[in-house]
Design an enzyme around this catalytic site. Structure first.
Site, PDB file in Angstrom:
ATOM      1  N   GLN A 101       0.914  -1.315   0.070  1.00  0.00           N
ATOM      2  CA  GLN A 101      -0.094  -0.021   0.000  1.00  0.00           C
ATOM      3  C   GLN A 101       0.808   1.223  -0.057  1.00  0.00           C
ATOM      4  OE1 GLN A 101      -2.457   1.585   3.416  1.00  0.00           O
ATOM      5  NE2 GLN A 101      -4.248   1.068   2.077  1.00  0.00           N
ATOM      6  N   TYR A 182      -5.704  10.957   4.426  1.00  0.00           N
ATOM      7  CA  TYR A 182      -4.565  11.152   4.243  1.00  0.00           C
ATOM      8  C   TYR A 182      -4.530  11.984   2.876  1.00  0.00           C
ATOM      9  CZ  TYR A 182      -3.926   7.698   7.934  1.00  0.00           C
ATOM     10  OH  TYR A 182      -3.759   7.391   8.931  1.00  0.00           O
ATOM     11  N   ARG A 229      -7.654   2.127  -2.809  1.00  0.00           N
ATOM     12  CA  ARG A 229      -8.468   2.239  -1.618  1.00  0.00           C
ATOM     13  C   ARG A 229      -9.205   3.546  -1.327  1.00  0.00           C
ATOM     14  NH1 ARG A 229      -7.250   1.133   4.960  1.00  0.00           N
ATOM     15  NH2 ARG A 229      -8.758  -0.388   5.106  1.00  0.00           N
ATOM     16  N   GLY A 319      -9.712  -6.783   9.036  1.00  0.00           N
ATOM     17  CA  GLY A 319      -8.374  -5.909   9.687  1.00  0.00           C
ATOM     18  C   GLY A 319      -8.155  -6.586  11.110  1.00  0.00           C
TER      19      GLY A 319
END
Length: 368
Positions: A101, A182, A229, A319
């Site tokens: 990622q 982000y 994502r 997760g």
């Protein structure tokens, strides 16, 4: 499809997966402090979880500027590439598939984590008002500075270089992190982006950096080995958007032309409530995308089985269950009890709470 389709093979673009259970990206803050390099612990951790159809690594910064938390790994130096290569070789030997990622945190950082104590960068000089970790304590994120227009090409080039390094490190592909408040998400959402140039205002402009970064990654990887994502409905890291439904439709419709390996959608609030605007039909989004569809957010066994069986999703990312259950896929198949995760060991530390969770076989043997 049948209920057990969750455990059937699937091809995500050009990546052949043995099942549809995905290990979600999970920040664990265990990289080597002096150079943000993965090491032996990471080899063990990811190899233990190679039973997943696909592993998505923890978020990995594309540059020193992209760092927002202590002890998170990078992919911009030769030593980091070498560290990750040991991880990929071991995961592949164990029969797993793993993608990296690619991450730039933008404003979710602190001056103590930036080279020379510089201010973090963002689309606009608006603070995240979030928390980060500097290696000793939790603290408020620093006020960012707005990126100059002539700096944008540097950011895009950092994504491209990181994609090159991911290939050098032996990954099966990469995932572009455009979620969770982000940098790319900051540009896309109007609460954080008040620019009046080509990267602000309209949806086309606010999503421009995301697609330019994606195009840069695709210079180095074939589309079938690139995922993305997104979290259009999430307010993670205090990000806000006035019309998340319109943003979701815009991004998914644009992505439909890319023929990617997958789109990884966080359904609702990151790690929180599974809610989104009433006008949004998730199954319609999937159909519009024409792309393998990965869902994420609070899925348990029953939800995951139903999601795949009902064609709501092609892949389901887990997760926290993967933190505590290295053999999660085997446990899900058997509907076996799951280990409970120790949240006090999620971030930082060593093997405790990282590589010492027992498999089902180990737990049964210990129980006698």
């Amino acid at each position: 499809m049948t209920e057990q389709s969750l455990f059937s093979a699937f091809t995500a673009g050009d990546i052949a997966l043995k099942n549809r259970v995905v290990m979600a990206p999970l920040t664990r803050n265990r990289a080597r402090p002096e150079d943000d390099t993965p090491h032996g612990l990471h080899v063990d951790y990811y190899t233990q979880r190679a039973g997943a159809g696909l592993i998505i690594t923890e978020a990995t910064q594309i540059s020193p500027e992209g760092k927002g938390y202590a002890w998170t790994p990078g992919i911009y130096s030769d030593v980091q590439v070498a560290g990750w290569k040991k991880v990929t070789e071991s995961v592949h030997k164990a029969g797993g598939r793993i993608v990296l990622q690619l991450w730039h945190v933008g404003r979710v950082s602190h001056t103590s984590l930036q080279e020379g104590g510089k201010a973090p960068v963002a689309p606009s000089a608006i603070g995240a008002g979030a928390k980060t970790f500097d290696g000793e304590k939790m603290l408020e994120t620093s006020e960012p500075r707005a990126l100059e227009l002539d700096e944008i090409p540097r950011i895009i080039e950092d994504f491209r270089k990181a994609a090159v390094n991911a290939r050098r490190a032996g990954f099966d592909g990469v995932e572009l992190h455009a979620a969770n408040g982000y940098l790319l998400d900051q540009f896309m959402k109007d609460g954080a982006n008040k620019r009046d140039d080509a990267y602000g205002g309209s949806l086309d402009n606010r999503t421009r950096l995301t697609f330019e970064a994606l195009d840069a990654v695709l210079q180095e990887w074939e589309p079938g080995r690139v995922g993305i994502r997104i979290s259009p409905f999430s307010n993670a890291n205090n990000i806000t958007e006035s019309d998340p439904a319109a943003l979701a439709l815009h991004v998914v419709d644009r992505l439909a032309g890319y023929d990617l390996a997958y789109i990884h959608l966080i359904e609702g609030q990151t790690g929180g409530k599974r809610e989104w605007p009433e006008s949004v039909d998730m199954d319609d989004l999937k159909a519009r995308s024409g792309t393998p569809w990965m869902v994420n957010n609070g899925y348990d066994r029953a939800m995951a089985l139903a999601a795949v069986a009902d064609d709501h999703a092609d892949l389901v990312a887990f997760g926290v269950p993967f933190i505590a259950n290295p053999d999660l896929v085997a446990r899900l198949k058997l509907d076996a009890p799951l280990n409970q995760a120790d949240s006090s060991t999620f971030y930082g530390g060593g093997a405790k709470g990282y590589t010492d969770y027992p498999t089902l076989d180990e737990a049964q043997k210990k129980a006698g």
